[in-house]
Design a protein around this motif. Structure first.
Motif, PDB file in Angstrom:
ATOM      1  N   TYR A 162       0.834  -1.209   0.000  1.00  0.00           N
ATOM      2  CA  TYR A 162       0.000   0.000   0.000  1.00  0.00           C
ATOM      3  C   TYR A 162       0.867   1.258   0.000  1.00  0.00           C
ATOM      4  CZ  TYR A 162      -3.374   3.507   1.427  1.00  0.00           C
ATOM      5  OH  TYR A 162      -4.155   4.644   1.479  1.00  0.00           O
ATOM      6  N   GLU A 163       1.926   1.244   0.815  1.00  0.00           N
ATOM      7  CA  GLU A 163       2.806   2.412   0.886  1.00  0.00           C
ATOM      8  C   GLU A 163       3.439   2.712  -0.468  1.00  0.00           C
ATOM      9  OE1 GLU A 163       7.063   3.466   2.987  1.00  0.00           O
ATOM     10  OE2 GLU A 163       5.630   2.229   4.107  1.00  0.00           O
ATOM     11  N   LEU A 164       3.917   1.658  -1.144  1.00  0.00           N
ATOM     12  CA  LEU A 164       4.509   1.838  -2.471  1.00  0.00           C
ATOM     13  C   LEU A 164       3.466   2.302  -3.471  1.00  0.00           C
ATOM     14  CD1 LEU A 164       6.871   1.449  -4.482  1.00  0.00           C
ATOM     15  CD2 LEU A 164       6.105  -0.928  -4.751  1.00  0.00           C
ATOM     16  N   GLY A 165       2.283   1.702  -3.399  1.00  0.00           N
ATOM     17  CA  GLY A 165       1.212   2.072  -4.320  1.00  0.00           C
ATOM     18  C   GLY A 165       0.826   3.525  -4.202  1.00  0.00           C
ATOM     19  N   VAL A 166       0.648   3.999  -2.973  1.00  0.00           N
ATOM     20  CA  VAL A 166       0.245   5.396  -2.751  1.00  0.00           C
ATOM     21  C   VAL A 166       1.316   6.361  -3.237  1.00  0.00           C
ATOM     22  CG1 VAL A 166      -0.212   7.128  -0.982  1.00  0.00           C
ATOM     23  CG2 VAL A 166      -1.318   4.900  -0.848  1.00  0.00           C
ATOM     24  N   SER A 167       2.557   6.157  -2.794  1.00  0.00           N
ATOM     25  CA  SER A 167       3.624   7.099  -3.137  1.00  0.00           C
ATOM     26  C   SER A 167       3.942   7.086  -4.634  1.00  0.00           C
ATOM     27  CB  SER A 167       4.895   6.764  -2.338  1.00  0.00           C
ATOM     28  OG  SER A 167       5.330   5.448  -2.622  1.00  0.00           O
ATOM     29  N   TYR A 168       3.988   5.884  -5.231  1.00  0.00           N
ATOM     30  CA  TYR A 168       4.350   5.788  -6.644  1.00  0.00           C
ATOM     31  C   TYR A 168       3.246   6.329  -7.546  1.00  0.00           C
ATOM     32  CZ  TYR A 168       6.198   3.827 -10.967  1.00  0.00           C
ATOM     33  OH  TYR A 168       6.694   3.680 -12.235  1.00  0.00           O
ATOM     34  N   LEU A 169       2.012   5.994  -7.222  1.00  0.00           N
ATOM     35  CA  LEU A 169       0.904   6.465  -8.048  1.00  0.00           C
ATOM     36  C   LEU A 169       0.770   7.986  -7.998  1.00  0.00           C
ATOM     37  CD1 LEU A 169      -1.758   3.730  -7.267  1.00  0.00           C
ATOM     38  CD2 LEU A 169      -0.652   4.135  -9.466  1.00  0.00           C
ATOM     39  N   GLU A 170       1.012   8.555  -6.819  1.00  0.00           N
ATOM     40  CA  GLU A 170       0.951  10.014  -6.692  1.00  0.00           C
ATOM     41  C   GLU A 170       2.032  10.675  -7.546  1.00  0.00           C
ATOM     42  OE1 GLU A 170       1.327  10.733  -2.558  1.00  0.00           O
ATOM     43  OE2 GLU A 170      -0.795  10.365  -2.117  1.00  0.00           O
ATOM     44  N   LYS A 171       3.222  10.107  -7.553  1.00  0.00           N
ATOM     45  CA  LYS A 171       4.329  10.687  -8.311  1.00  0.00           C
ATOM     46  C   LYS A 171       4.066  10.642  -9.811  1.00  0.00           C
ATOM     47  CE  LYS A 171       7.935   9.670  -4.911  1.00  0.00           C
ATOM     48  NZ  LYS A 171       9.134   8.847  -4.606  1.00  0.00           N
ATOM     49  N   ILE A 172       3.622   9.488 -10.313  1.00  0.00           N
ATOM     50  CA  ILE A 172       3.410   9.395 -11.751  1.00  0.00           C
ATOM     51  C   ILE A 172       2.176  10.193 -12.184  1.00  0.00           C
ATOM     52  CG2 ILE A 172       4.546   7.156 -11.912  1.00  0.00           C
ATOM     53  CD1 ILE A 172       1.849   5.834 -12.132  1.00  0.00           C
ATOM     54  N   GLN A 173       1.234  10.365 -11.261  1.00  0.00           N
ATOM     55  CA  GLN A 173       0.063  11.187 -11.583  1.00  0.00           C
ATOM     56  C   GLN A 173       0.489  12.642 -11.757  1.00  0.00           C
ATOM     57  OE1 GLN A 173      -2.975   9.958 -12.013  1.00  0.00           O
ATOM     58  NE2 GLN A 173      -4.055  11.863 -12.385  1.00  0.00           N
ATOM     59  N   LYS A 174       1.344  13.120 -10.862  1.00  0.00           N
ATOM     60  CA  LYS A 174       1.805  14.503 -10.918  1.00  0.00           C
ATOM     61  C   LYS A 174       2.739  14.749 -12.109  1.00  0.00           C
ATOM     62  CE  LYS A 174       1.428  15.306  -5.933  1.00  0.00           C
ATOM     63  NZ  LYS A 174       2.176  15.549  -4.670  1.00  0.00           N
ATOM     64  N   SER A 175       3.513  13.727 -12.486  1.00  0.00           N
ATOM     65  CA  SER A 175       4.479  13.891 -13.572  1.00  0.00           C
ATOM     66  C   SER A 175       3.853  13.722 -14.956  1.00  0.00           C
ATOM     67  CB  SER A 175       5.623  12.873 -13.409  1.00  0.00           C
ATOM     68  OG  SER A 175       5.125  11.553 -13.542  1.00  0.00           O
ATOM     69  N   GLY A 176       2.594  13.280 -14.991  1.00  0.00           N
ATOM     70  CA  GLY A 176       1.918  13.092 -16.273  1.00  0.00           C
ATOM     71  C   GLY A 176       2.245  11.774 -16.959  1.00  0.00           C
ATOM     72  N   LEU A 177       2.844  10.845 -16.223  1.00  0.00           N
ATOM     73  CA  LEU A 177       3.227   9.565 -16.810  1.00  0.00           C
ATOM     74  C   LEU A 177       2.179   8.478 -16.608  1.00  0.00           C
ATOM     75  CD1 LEU A 177       7.003   9.403 -15.728  1.00  0.00           C
ATOM     76  CD2 LEU A 177       6.096   9.898 -18.005  1.00  0.00           C
ATOM     77  N   MET A 178       1.024   8.842 -16.061  1.00  0.00           N
ATOM     78  CA  MET A 178       0.013   7.840 -15.738  1.00  0.00           C
ATOM     79  C   MET A 178      -0.404   7.025 -16.962  1.00  0.00           C
ATOM     80  SD  MET A 178      -1.793   6.345 -13.479  1.00  0.00           S
ATOM     81  CE  MET A 178      -1.869   7.335 -11.989  1.00  0.00           C
ATOM     82  N   GLN A 179      -0.640   7.684 -18.098  1.00  0.00           N
ATOM     83  CA  GLN A 179      -1.081   6.962 -19.283  1.00  0.00           C
ATOM     84  C   GLN A 179      -0.024   5.975 -19.767  1.00  0.00           C
ATOM     85  OE1 GLN A 179      -4.122   7.008 -20.545  1.00  0.00           O
ATOM     86  NE2 GLN A 179      -4.684   8.398 -18.886  1.00  0.00           N
ATOM     87  N   LYS A 180       1.250   6.399 -19.723  1.00  0.00           N
ATOM     88  CA  LYS A 180       2.325   5.498 -20.127  1.00  0.00           C
ATOM     89  C   LYS A 180       2.439   4.324 -19.159  1.00  0.00           C
ATOM     90  CE  LYS A 180       5.121   9.007 -22.486  1.00  0.00           C
ATOM     91  NZ  LYS A 180       6.428   9.699 -22.530  1.00  0.00           N
ATOM     92  N   PHE A 181       2.240   4.613 -17.886  1.00  0.00           N
ATOM     93  CA  PHE A 181       2.288   3.561 -16.873  1.00  0.00           C
ATOM     94  C   PHE A 181       1.184   2.533 -17.110  1.00  0.00           C
ATOM     95  CE2 PHE A 181       0.535   2.051 -12.788  1.00  0.00           C
ATOM     96  CZ  PHE A 181       1.623   1.314 -12.338  1.00  0.00           C
TER      97      PHE A 181
END
Length: 276
Positions: free
Chosen positions: A169-188
C-alpha cells in the motif's frame, strides 16, 4: 489512527492493512480451476473496498465485481498485490478520469514476476529447508521435528505477509501520486497492460496443453503436424483452445457445460488419435 502514508488524504489506515493481512491467510480456501484465487483475493481486500467506497454503493459493487477476475499468485505475497490494489482503488474513487481497467492490468502484470520470486523463496527454498530439518528430527523420534517444521516455514511466511501488506500500500500510494503529478500515468497504464497481456500469454502456454499426434506421411519419413505447428508458434493449439473458451464465456455459456463438452471432445479426439 496511524496513516501508512504521509498523505493525509488517504483513507486506508494501518488498522485496515492489518485486517487485510489476517484475511490473506485463508486465501486458498476457495481455490478452483476456473479463476483460482479470485474469491480469496476479493475477500482479502473487501473490507478496504467498503471503506474506500463508503458513500458510493455503485462504486463498491463495481469494485467487488472487478476483483472476481482470474487471480493466482504465491499466497504468501498476495497481500503485496492487495496493498497496491487498494491504493489504486483509492485513487479511482478520488479521480473521475482514472482508468478502472488499469487496476486489473496491474494485478495481472504482477502475478507472474512475483510468483516466480515467491515460489522460489517460499516453496522451493524455505519449505525444503523446513522439511529437511523437521523430517531429520522426526526420524529420530523427536517431537521437535513437526514443531520446528511449522515454525521454520510459518513464522517467516507470516512476517512476509505482514510486511507485504504494509509496503504494498505504501509503495502504491507514493508511486501512483508521483506518476500522476508527472503526467506519466497513461504510459504507466499502457506498460502495465502490455505486461499483463504477456503474462496471460505465458500462462496460456503453460496451463493449456493441447497437442496432436497426427502426421503427414508414414514410417520414419513421416512429419508430425505438431512439430510444424510448434515451428510456426509454440502453443498454437492451446491458444486456439483458449480463444474458443474466451468466445464461449463472452456469450455467457455455462462453465459446467464447457467442462462437460471439453471432456467429451477430449475422449472422442483421443480415441480417434486426433489429440493426445
Amino acid at each position: 489512527m496511524t496513516k501508512t502514508s504521509n498523505n493525509e488524504n488517504t483513507v486506508i489506515t494501518k488498522k485496515d492493512l492489518k485486517k487485510m493481512f489476517w484475511r490473506s491467510l485463508p486465501m486458498e480456501f476457495s481455490w478452483h480451476y476456473e479463476r483460482q484465487m479470485h474469491m480469496g483475493f476479493c475477500t482479502m481486500i473487501s473490507a478496504g473496498l467498503r471503506k474506500i467506497y463508503k458513500d458510493d454503493p455503485e462504486g463498491l459493487k463495481k469494485a467487488l465485481h472487478r476483483h472476481l477476475e482470474f487471480f493466482n499468485i504465491t499466497p504468501h505475497i498476495s497481500s503485496f498485490v492487495g496493498g497496491i490494489t487498494l491504493a489504486m482503488e483509492e485513487m479511482n474513487a478520488k479521480k473521475e478520469d482514472f482508468d478502472e481497467s488499469s487496476i486489473n492490468a496491474v494485478k495481472a502484470a504482477l502475478m507472474g514476476p512475483l510468483s516466480g520470486i515467491g515460489d522460489s523463496i517460499m516453496l522451493g527454498t524455505l519449505r525444503v529447508i523446513a522439511v529437511g530439518v523437521g523430517t531429520s528430527l522426526a526420524l529420530q523420534g523427536s517431537i521437535l521435528g513437526p514443531i520446528l517444521f511449522l515454525l521454520i516455514f510459518n513464522v517467516p511466511a507470516l512476517i512476509l505477509r505482514y510486511f507485504c501488506a504494509m509496503k504494498g500500500y505504501e509503495l502504491g500510494v507514493s508511486y501512483l501520486e508521483k506518476i500522476q503529478k508527472s503526467g506519466l500515468m497513461q504510459k504507466f497504464m499502457l506498460a502495465a497492460a502490455i505486461l499483463g497481456v504477456m503474462v496471460i500469454g505465458g500462462m496460456t502456454n503453460e496451463l493449456v496443453t493441447v497437442a496432436t499426434p497426427l502426421a503427414i506421411g508414414s514410417g520414419k519419413a513421416a512429419t508430425k503436424i505438431q512439430t510444424i505447428l510448434d515451428g510456426i508458434m509454440p502453443g498454437m493449439l492451446g491458444l486456439v483452445a483458449t480463444g474458443i473458451y474466451y468466445k464461449l464465456l463472452g456469450k455467457k455459456v455455462n462453465v459446467m457445460w464447457m467442462i462437460i463438452g471439453t471432456a467429451i471432445i477430449g475422449i472422442i479426439c483421443a480415441q480417434f488419435g486426433i489429440l493426445k
